[in-house]
Design a protein around this motif. Sequence first.
Motif, short mmCIF file in Angstrom:
data_model
loop_
_atom_site.label_atom_id
_atom_site.label_comp_id
_atom_site.label_asym_id
_atom_site.label_seq_id
_atom_site.Cartn_x
_atom_site.Cartn_y
_atom_site.Cartn_z
N MET A 1 14.28 44.88 12.62
CA MET A 1 14.86 45.22 11.34
C MET A 1 14.19 44.47 10.19
N ALA A 2 13.35 43.52 10.51
CA ALA A 2 12.72 42.73 9.46
C ALA A 2 11.76 43.59 8.64
N ILE A 3 11.46 43.11 7.45
CA ILE A 3 10.52 43.79 6.57
C ILE A 3 9.19 43.06 6.65
N TYR A 4 8.13 43.79 6.97
CA TYR A 4 6.81 43.19 7.06
C TYR A 4 5.91 43.83 6.01
N LEU A 5 5.54 43.06 5.02
CA LEU A 5 4.66 43.53 3.95
C LEU A 5 3.37 42.71 3.97
N PRO A 6 2.24 43.34 3.70
CA PRO A 6 0.95 42.63 3.71
C PRO A 6 0.74 41.80 2.45
N PHE A 7 1.46 40.68 2.35
CA PHE A 7 1.42 39.88 1.14
C PHE A 7 0.03 39.30 0.85
N VAL A 8 -0.82 39.30 1.87
CA VAL A 8 -2.18 38.80 1.67
C VAL A 8 -2.92 39.64 0.63
N LYS A 9 -2.45 40.85 0.38
CA LYS A 9 -3.09 41.73 -0.60
C LYS A 9 -2.67 41.42 -2.04
N LEU A 10 -1.70 40.52 -2.20
CA LEU A 10 -1.24 40.15 -3.53
C LEU A 10 -1.87 38.83 -3.97
N SER A 11 -2.19 38.74 -5.24
CA SER A 11 -2.62 37.46 -5.81
C SER A 11 -1.42 36.54 -5.90
N GLN A 12 -1.65 35.26 -6.18
CA GLN A 12 -0.51 34.35 -6.30
C GLN A 12 0.41 34.80 -7.45
N TRP A 13 -0.15 35.24 -8.56
CA TRP A 13 0.66 35.71 -9.69
C TRP A 13 1.52 36.89 -9.24
N GLN A 14 0.94 37.82 -8.52
CA GLN A 14 1.69 38.99 -8.05
C GLN A 14 2.78 38.59 -7.06
N GLN A 15 2.49 37.60 -6.22
CA GLN A 15 3.50 37.11 -5.28
C GLN A 15 4.68 36.48 -6.03
N ILE A 16 4.38 35.71 -7.07
CA ILE A 16 5.43 35.07 -7.85
C ILE A 16 6.27 36.12 -8.57
#
Length: 221
Positions: A1-16
């Motif tokens: 049920m967890a959500i898995y998103l490829p956060f590696v594709k986001l810059s630090q600004w986008q992650q924040i």
Amino acid sequence: MAIYLPFVKLSQWQQIAFSAALLERMLPNYKMFSEAVDFGDAKILRNQLDIIWQWLANRNTVKINIDAQLLKLEAEIPDPEAFDSFGVFPALDACMALTALWQLMQSKPLKKSIVSEVDLDDIKSISRLSHNSVSYYVELLLLEEAADVTATNATTPQPITDELVITDEQMNEHPLMQWEKDSQNELFDFLKFAAEDKRSCQLAKQMSLSEGLSNLGIEIS
């Protein structure tokens, strides 16, 4: 049920920005808990998130003492053993997510090509905390519904026991669960290609507040 998103594709600004938008959906849960049990000051969390949005919009001019903010936040974190209401858990999740967001802002920016799974711990934690708040709440709702049905169908009064089982399918099909997943995916898809500017901040915030509800369906006042 967890959500898995490829956060590696986001810059630090986008992650924040992604994390700040998720927290917009979590803070009302803290506010409701705080008002109900007279613990903590929701305005402190609100002010801290506002500061983060200001930094996102003007990071070259806005300076923040993150250690001081973390110390201030620590006093607002509820101890789940000190309260007997469900509300303490989503309130705690909001505090833990905001703590992780400050830690994410403290970390040194890395190029996407060299980001490791360890570097993604903070944003993955924030995504998981938001999802877990909804998951736990939905499970309680479904257990209550199942208990009501069992009591209605029983010819004699039956005690509520731990034998009631909620399936993954029931959890995944619940509207709040689907909304949480859709919201995280939509925010991710938008921010993945978003410019790192004030307008993107405004749009991400609008997306998270578009329904006027927290991630648990609580009306945002």
